[in-house]
Write a protein that holds these residues in place. Structure first.
Motif, mmCIF file in Angstrom:
data_model
loop_
_atom_site.group_PDB
_atom_site.id
_atom_site.type_symbol
_atom_site.label_atom_id
_atom_site.label_comp_id
_atom_site.label_asym_id
_atom_site.label_seq_id
_atom_site.Cartn_x
_atom_site.Cartn_y
_atom_site.Cartn_z
ATOM 1 N N TYR A 129 0.809 -1.217 0.000
ATOM 2 C CA TYR A 129 0.000 0.000 0.000
ATOM 3 C C TYR A 129 0.842 1.267 0.000
ATOM 4 C CZ TYR A 129 -3.596 -3.337 1.391
ATOM 5 O OH TYR A 129 -4.452 -4.411 1.427
ATOM 6 N N ILE A 130 0.281 2.278 -0.650
ATOM 7 C CA ILE A 130 0.834 3.627 -0.623
ATOM 8 C C ILE A 130 -0.229 4.540 -0.028
ATOM 9 C CG2 ILE A 130 1.810 5.524 -1.973
ATOM 10 C CD1 ILE A 130 2.384 3.433 -4.176
ATOM 11 N N PHE A 131 0.160 5.332 0.956
ATOM 12 C CA PHE A 131 -0.754 6.284 1.593
ATOM 13 C C PHE A 131 -0.450 7.682 1.067
ATOM 14 C CE2 PHE A 131 -0.837 2.639 4.268
ATOM 15 C CZ PHE A 131 -2.075 2.636 4.908
ATOM 16 N N HIS A 132 -1.497 8.365 0.596
ATOM 17 C CA HIS A 132 -1.372 9.730 0.096
ATOM 18 C C HIS A 132 -2.263 10.647 0.935
ATOM 19 C CE1 HIS A 132 0.338 8.308 -3.831
ATOM 20 N NE2 HIS A 132 -0.481 7.299 -3.657
ATOM 21 N N GLU A 133 -1.695 11.740 1.409
ATOM 22 C CA GLU A 133 -2.500 12.786 2.054
ATOM 23 C C GLU A 133 -1.941 14.127 1.608
ATOM 24 O OE1 GLU A 133 -4.449 13.771 6.364
ATOM 25 O OE2 GLU A 133 -2.296 13.446 6.314
ATOM 26 N N GLY A 134 -2.753 14.886 0.860
ATOM 27 C CA GLY A 134 -2.243 16.111 0.260
ATOM 28 C C GLY A 134 -1.102 15.755 -0.677
ATOM 29 N N ASP A 135 0.044 16.410 -0.490
ATOM 30 C CA ASP A 135 1.204 16.097 -1.337
ATOM 31 C C ASP A 135 2.173 15.131 -0.642
ATOM 32 O OD1 ASP A 135 2.152 17.772 0.619
ATOM 33 O OD2 ASP A 135 3.316 19.052 -0.724
ATOM 34 N N LYS A 136 1.726 14.503 0.442
ATOM 35 C CA LYS A 136 2.581 13.578 1.186
ATOM 36 C C LYS A 136 2.343 12.139 0.726
ATOM 37 C CE LYS A 136 4.276 16.880 3.704
ATOM 38 N NZ LYS A 136 5.677 17.315 3.477
ATOM 39 N N LYS A 137 3.418 11.346 0.738
ATOM 40 C CA LYS A 137 3.355 9.982 0.215
ATOM 41 C C LYS A 137 4.183 9.045 1.089
ATOM 42 C CE LYS A 137 4.432 7.485 -4.134
ATOM 43 N NZ LYS A 137 4.916 7.665 -5.533
ATOM 44 N N LEU A 138 3.544 7.995 1.588
ATOM 45 C CA LEU A 138 4.193 6.955 2.386
ATOM 46 C C LEU A 138 4.056 5.630 1.652
ATOM 47 C CD1 LEU A 138 5.342 5.576 4.989
ATOM 48 C CD2 LEU A 138 2.976 5.543 5.851
ATOM 49 N N VAL A 139 5.185 4.959 1.410
ATOM 50 C CA VAL A 139 5.195 3.681 0.697
ATOM 51 C C VAL A 139 5.565 2.555 1.653
ATOM 52 C CG1 VAL A 139 6.423 2.298 -1.031
ATOM 53 C CG2 VAL A 139 5.699 4.629 -1.581
ATOM 54 N N LEU A 140 4.778 1.483 1.639
ATOM 55 C CA LEU A 140 5.083 0.267 2.369
ATOM 56 C C LEU A 140 5.363 -0.830 1.357
ATOM 57 C CD1 LEU A 140 2.076 0.356 4.900
ATOM 58 C CD2 LEU A 140 4.239 1.625 5.007
ATOM 59 N N ILE A 141 6.566 -1.407 1.382
ATOM 60 C CA ILE A 141 6.900 -2.484 0.442
ATOM 61 C C ILE A 141 7.845 -3.479 1.096
ATOM 62 C CG2 ILE A 141 8.622 -0.966 -0.677
ATOM 63 C CD1 ILE A 141 8.163 -2.680 -3.250
ATOM 64 N N THR A 142 7.308 -4.639 1.465
ATOM 65 C CA THR A 142 8.124 -5.759 1.928
ATOM 66 C C THR A 142 7.601 -7.013 1.235
ATOM 67 O OG1 THR A 142 6.761 -6.363 3.862
ATOM 68 C CG2 THR A 142 8.406 -4.623 4.171
ATOM 69 N N ASP A 143 8.175 -8.148 1.574
ATOM 70 C CA ASP A 143 7.696 -9.433 1.043
ATOM 71 C C ASP A 143 7.608 -9.437 -0.476
ATOM 72 O OD1 ASP A 143 6.440 -11.153 3.584
ATOM 73 O OD2 ASP A 143 6.501 -8.981 3.889
ATOM 74 N N THR A 144 8.734 -9.144 -1.107
ATOM 75 C CA THR A 144 8.808 -9.242 -2.552
ATOM 76 C C THR A 144 10.176 -9.803 -2.944
ATOM 77 O OG1 THR A 144 8.407 -8.069 -4.642
ATOM 78 C CG2 THR A 144 9.648 -6.866 -2.960
ATOM 79 N N GLY A 145 10.184 -10.685 -3.932
ATOM 80 C CA GLY A 145 11.431 -11.298 -4.353
ATOM 81 C C GLY A 145 12.324 -10.361 -5.141
#
Length: 262
Positions: A129-145
């Protein structure tokens, strides 16, 4: 927007994200009692959650999902294949708490938008998931080869990342795991190594990136100091100035990170 990596590693994973009006738990891979203790440590209450977002059905991500959802009457969001794969593991969930969150779609909650994207892992239909609020962006990325060019395009230039840095290849190869387990971890549907994670990071970091939390470290095949050193060396070799431009942060399987504001 604020977030805390409540727990991250081979033994259980959970991330808390909040905006002014809404708050979400991404995965709950620990027991209900452990999850409540982690929430207390960041001074938050589970009964205030908007819902639980599930990335995939592996036990280190869903162990506490069912009991928490039933106790606090929380909505659970997951894609259809993940629902099918995890239903027998999380127990009975009332229909009114079951929500479908499709792959590569966006759900909006007030000013908060949550975007899903696929990863390469040996689960039914894993997505993060990526969280967007206004111009802010938080990326969550684990469990990928591996991190594909498609993923890199989706996650580029975030303010903060929670990024998998699972193992040191040499530790894994020399370690006690049976070969079939080592082969799975090293495969395209396993987990990314420190070095491969750092190369991907170097290609997505943008001018607004401030923090990278190194996540899902293997208990047997990595160490915080080693992950941080390996990632730092690769980033610096690519011309990225650490601490001035971006800082690397540790996560822990038992202790939450402090609430970080984006």
């Amino acid at each position: 927007m604020q977030f805390s990596v409540l727990a991250s590693g081979s033994t259980g994973n959970a991330i808390y994200v909040e905006s002014e009006e809404y708050s979400f738990l991404v995965d709950a891979g620990l027991s209900g009692k452990q999850m409540e203790a982690l929430f207390e440590q960041v001074n938050r209450k589970m009964n205030k959650l908007t819902g639980i977002l599930v990335t995939h059905e592996h036990s280190d991500h869903i162990k506490g999902v069912g009991i928490i959802a039933r106790k606090y009457k929380l909505p659970i969001y997951a894609n259809e294949k993940t629902w099918n794969a995890m239903s027998s593991h999380i127990g009975e969930i009332p229909l009114e708490q079951r929500f479908h969150f499709g792959m590569e779609t966006v759900k909006t909650f007030g000013n908060l938008s949550i975007e899903s994207f696929g990863v390469s892992h040996d689960a039914a239909e894993p997505m993060f998931y990526i969280f967007h609020e206004g111009d802010k962006k938080l990326v969550l990325i684990t469990d990928t080869g591996y991190v594909s060019d498609r993923m890199k395009g989706i996650i580029s230039n975030a303010d903060s990342y929670v990024f998998e840095s699972n193992h040191d290849v040499q530790m894994l190869r020399m370690g006690r795991y049976p070969w079939n387990t080592k082969r799975r971890i090293l495969s395209d549907v396993g987990h990314v190594s420190n070095e491969d994670a750092a190369i991907a990071m170097s290609e997505v970091i943008g001018n607004r990136t401030k923090h990278i939390y190194l996540a899902h470290l293997s208990q047997d095949n990595n160490m915080k100091e080693l992950a941080r050193m390996s990632v730092a060396q690769t980033l610096e070799s690519k011309g990225i100035v650490l601490n001035e431009q971006v800082s690397l942060k540790d996560t822990d399987p038992k202790m939450p990170t402090i609430l970080t504001t984006i």
